[in-house]
Design a protein around this motif. Structure first.
Motif, PDB file in Angstrom:
ATOM      1  N   TRP A  54       1.008  14.153   8.890  1.00  0.00           N
ATOM      2  CA  TRP A  54       0.838  13.317  10.078  1.00  0.00           C
ATOM      3  C   TRP A  54       1.537  11.969   9.907  1.00  0.00           C
ATOM      4  O   TRP A  54       2.395  11.597  10.689  1.00  0.00           O
ATOM      5  N   GLY A  55       1.154  11.218   8.873  1.00  0.00           N
ATOM      6  CA  GLY A  55       1.721   9.883   8.671  1.00  0.00           C
ATOM      7  C   GLY A  55       2.502   9.815   7.368  1.00  0.00           C
ATOM      8  O   GLY A  55       2.276  10.615   6.458  1.00  0.00           O
ATOM      9  N   ASP A  56       3.405   8.850   7.309  1.00  0.00           N
ATOM     10  CA  ASP A  56       4.239   8.665   6.118  1.00  0.00           C
ATOM     11  C   ASP A  56       3.627   7.555   5.265  1.00  0.00           C
ATOM     12  O   ASP A  56       3.704   6.372   5.610  1.00  0.00           O
ATOM     13  N   ALA A  57       3.014   7.943   4.168  1.00  0.00           N
ATOM     14  CA  ALA A  57       2.314   6.973   3.315  1.00  0.00           C
ATOM     15  C   ALA A  57       3.250   5.875   2.820  1.00  0.00           C
ATOM     16  O   ALA A  57       2.809   4.754   2.540  1.00  0.00           O
ATOM     17  N   TRP A  93       1.348  -1.169   9.252  1.00  0.00           N
ATOM     18  CA  TRP A  93       1.997   0.108   9.578  1.00  0.00           C
ATOM     19  C   TRP A  93       3.410  -0.210  10.080  1.00  0.00           C
ATOM     20  O   TRP A  93       3.577  -1.053  10.968  1.00  0.00           O
ATOM     21  N   VAL A 104      -2.890   9.121   4.985  1.00  0.00           N
ATOM     22  CA  VAL A 104      -2.372   9.201   6.358  1.00  0.00           C
ATOM     23  C   VAL A 104      -1.580  10.482   6.586  1.00  0.00           C
ATOM     24  O   VAL A 104      -1.348  10.866   7.726  1.00  0.00           O
ATOM     25  N   PRO A 158      -4.594  12.431  11.848  1.00  0.00           N
ATOM     26  CA  PRO A 158      -4.459  11.165  12.591  1.00  0.00           C
ATOM     27  C   PRO A 158      -5.432  10.125  12.052  1.00  0.00           C
ATOM     28  O   PRO A 158      -6.625  10.402  11.906  1.00  0.00           O
ATOM     29  N   SER A 159      -4.922   8.939  11.751  1.00  0.00           N
ATOM     30  CA  SER A 159      -5.687   7.956  10.977  1.00  0.00           C
ATOM     31  C   SER A 159      -5.955   6.656  11.719  1.00  0.00           C
ATOM     32  O   SER A 159      -6.588   5.761  11.172  1.00  0.00           O
ATOM     33  N   GLY A 160      -5.467   6.517  12.946  1.00  0.00           N
ATOM     34  CA  GLY A 160      -5.775   5.321  13.712  1.00  0.00           C
ATOM     35  C   GLY A 160      -7.203   5.393  14.236  1.00  0.00           C
ATOM     36  O   GLY A 160      -7.628   6.440  14.729  1.00  0.00           O
ATOM     37  N   ASN A 216      -6.578   0.059   9.834  1.00  0.00           N
ATOM     38  CA  ASN A 216      -6.632   1.448  10.302  1.00  0.00           C
ATOM     39  C   ASN A 216      -6.222   1.553  11.772  1.00  0.00           C
ATOM     40  O   ASN A 216      -6.653   2.458  12.489  1.00  0.00           O
ATOM     41  N   VAL A 217      -5.390   0.629  12.193  1.00  0.00           N
ATOM     42  CA  VAL A 217      -4.867   0.621  13.567  1.00  0.00           C
ATOM     43  C   VAL A 217      -3.363   0.328  13.460  1.00  0.00           C
ATOM     44  O   VAL A 217      -2.962  -0.599  12.746  1.00  0.00           O
ATOM     45  N   PRO A 218      -2.532   1.101  14.162  1.00  0.00           N
ATOM     46  CA  PRO A 218      -1.083   0.861  14.092  1.00  0.00           C
ATOM     47  C   PRO A 218      -0.671  -0.374  14.885  1.00  0.00           C
ATOM     48  O   PRO A 218      -1.497  -1.042  15.502  1.00  0.00           O
TER      49      PRO A 218
END
Lengths: 444, 444
Positions: free
Chosen positions: B178-181, B164, A64, A68-70, B201-203
């Motif tokens: 991008w995201g915080d693992a 998430w 992630v 962008p991973s969504g 894979n959806v927030p």
């Protein structure tokens, strides 16, 4: 117009380049913003493109940190896009390995009806252990087995989509008879992977059934495409490879008794468009400078079937690599990457940059005329019926393509200036399939 | 305002009465017409209703002769309705018996994000052999087993919806992260029915996660509702039965450590509205005259667990019937119908008429004031937190309810005159759930 050209817009969050989200113009939350996707679909429709397309996998892709991973579920997201557009086709990826035919065929039929006959299904078998582990498995089913299941899955889906005759609804209010039970055809399917007894609870759509799309280029993938696919998305780095694939797939389709014209082949292209060739190249270089190789390296190692420690950023690929037969997913993509590295004598860092734009699809930086020329020349050389347009940055890359490249293709008489049909089949020049359960009336 | 009243519009093709499609005003093709459903959702939103709701089963219901039988897949259809509305909640039925948690949780999460936090999931275990036979089975899994699977299914879904943290996306363009693992929480679930390793894979959505709804009233169903449901749709013919259910379910919820206020109970009502009571009764009689008992009889027999030959139209129910423990689906509905027939000494023909309107839900014919009185009195008597409004004819029955009954409830201070929230949770007075993976910060 010469042979009609087909253009699909492959949508992916803020663009296909993995670093696109880092540009000042990019909204890093757009990956799950329906308004962003509606805007993209409207831009593509303004350009009279055949369709938009969403990739998918039932798994959190990648790290992630990287991008962008969504990923909103595509049949749902495309339904939202159906309401924001009028004519453009809507193609969603869905897995035959991790779905049940009754549910999935029904969801595509529902999208197809809601959109007025604009749905397409990109059939995938879903590589990767991570996805398998989200569905009760501790191993990835073998490549061949996944394709055998996919074939039966599609066979069942075709039966389900044909489970109502087009005239099954009588709507006879006076006698109180809504539907004609004699015109409902339960599949009564019993096979190796699936038993599905009953009829779908959704009638046929304006285009009969969704368009079948396929994107696997392995030997199993090509054979599957030749049997079922009406459009094929593919990835090639060279014209020669694209010509080989095009010729081979059309031949295989003919061997299956199909009209090769009814299998449209669309290689991917990542167009990086500038006012001058130098400006386009600088755009590409700027994007590549924003790649973090530490994120990309493990994924490259996975694709190659090796440990990340075997790769060094400023060295070429290792001499000895597992070959295509030894890996269980993305076989043809693995071969493409190895051939690219060897042919152009690239370092791992350079390979990562080349894959950063389009994950193996052809990246082409140039002026609008140069992009239009590239598209035209591949079409004329028998390498493509059209292109899968993968804008590196979204929405700007798609806007550039629609506003600058499409008009050139239209002026050259290569691309439609207005939609002539309403369904995805009509855009792609495909016939509405007859219901295979309904006897053809004898000629008088 | 006294205790806030909650109103849900249960949408079903051209109405809940099985003969509604035969009326001159009804469009017999509306069952799969997205514009019809958009119109219904807009009417309900004009009335400031909490939500609209779609029932579902992965099977062709009923005989197609009897009534409109097309059923668009609800998560897809509700996504279309999300685009046609701004505030109203969107509740879809989906089966835990014939889905996989990763796929279904993801689809609801996608609908929830696309709609801005307006999604709800009516959790069903799906009775009926016909559905089982569409999913590789030749028998219906036992009632208890279906509920055990449902419980684990919901547990996995809750983990997936919490995979998430709300602040997992850093969007750090400068550093390319991008995201915080560390803020992604893979479920790593391993249970009796499911193993699901990876994160969704959806927030999370604006309301955290979809609202959980349940509609089973058997002992298994009540216990399931008490553990998980935030809203409960139920069917009662008498106030006493509704009070018993209401009291019992709130008590069970408290026993599970939950605040009973966070379980909203909504009995179904089929309101048949006329300018006078006589006019309303004549509307009902007209609809009942249009029922074809030859279609309804086999379905009644199935519900009762007997052969259709055991029923005679102008006789009462047979004295000896299988009891609730002996049948595997719709247990509480079977008991309701038997009790109705015995209590009111009805013939089979009369039972069929009574079920024709709402399949066991309370049918109430009267003036707008009488309907508002009935709703108010059940609420005041501790039988309901609101109602599941099942218009016998659509759209006209919903328009009548929204334009004639809702204003009375508003004048009485019982129902909102404007939405105060944006999410379904806000409409129902439910809190946004914390992510259970995120430690609560200690108070200073």
């Amino acid at each position: 117009m010469t042979r009609p050209l087909h253009l699909n817009a492959f949508l992916m969050s803020v663009g296909h380049h993995e670093a696109a989200w880092r540009l000042p113009e990019s909204d890093p939350y757009a990956d799950v913003d329906v308004e962003h996707f509606k805007n993209l679909a409207r831009i593509a429709e303004r350009g009279k493109l055949d369709s938009v397309f969403l990739a998918d996998g039932p798994v959190l892709w990648d790290q992630v940190g990287r991008r962008p991973s969504g990923v909103l579920e595509p049949t749902v997201l495309l339904t939202a896009l159906a309401g924001a557009t009028e004519r453009i086709g809507l193609i969603a990826t869905a897995s035959t390995t991790y779905n049940e035919p009754y549910n999935l065929a029904r969801r595509f039929a529902s999208l197809d009806i809601i959109s007025g006959g604009r749905a397409g299904w990109n059939i995938v078998t879903t590589a990767g252990l991570d996805a398998a582990r989200n569905f009760n498995l501790d191993h990835l089913p073998a490549h061949r087995e996944r394709y055998e299941r996919a074939a039966e899955f599609v066979d069942v889906s075709l039966k389900l989509w044909d489970s109502w005759a087009d005239d099954a609804v009588l709507a006879d209010k006076a006698n109180g008879v809504w539907g004609d039970a004699a015109k409902i055809y339960p599949p009564a399917h019993s096979g190796r992977f699936f038993r599905v007894a009953g009829a779908l609870n959704v009638p046929r759509s304006a285009q009969g059934r969704p368009v079948l799309v396929q994107a696997g280029s392995s030997a199993n993938g090509r054979d599957f495409a030749a049997r079922y696919a009406e459009a094929v998305f593919t990835a090639h780095q060279t014209l020669a490879d694209a010509q080989e694939f095009y010729t081979d797939l059309k031949r295989r389709a003919a061997e299956h008794g199909r009209d090769p014209e009814h299998v449209k082949i669309l290689p991917g292209i990542v167009p990086i468009i500038g006012a001058s060739a130098a400006e386009a190249r600088e755009k590409e270089a700027e994007l590549n400078r924003l790649i973090r190789p530490d994120y990309a390296l493990p994924q490259l190692a996975t694709l190659l079937g090796i440990d990340p420690s075997e790769l060094r950023l400023d060295a070429p690929l290792p001499e000895h690599l597992p070959d295509e037969d030894e890996i269980e997913g993305q076989k043809s993509r693995r071969t493409l990457v190895v051939n690219l590295g060897r042919r152009e004598k690239l370092t791992v860092r350079q390979i990562i940059a080349r894959l950063g734009g389009g994950r193996g699809h052809l990246t082409f930086a140039g002026t609008p005329v140069q992009v239009a020329d590239a598209i035209s020349s591949w079409q004329d050389a028998g390498a493509a019926d059209g292109f899968n347009v993968m804008a590196p940055v979204l929405p700007s890359g798609l806007t550039d393509f629609v506003d600058q490249v499409v008009p050139i293709l239209q002026e050259r008489g290569r691309f439609r200036t207005e939609y002539t049909g309403h369904t995805l089949r009509e855009h792609y020049g495909l016939l509405r399939p007859e219901n295979r359960n309904v006897p053809v009336p004898a000629l008088l």
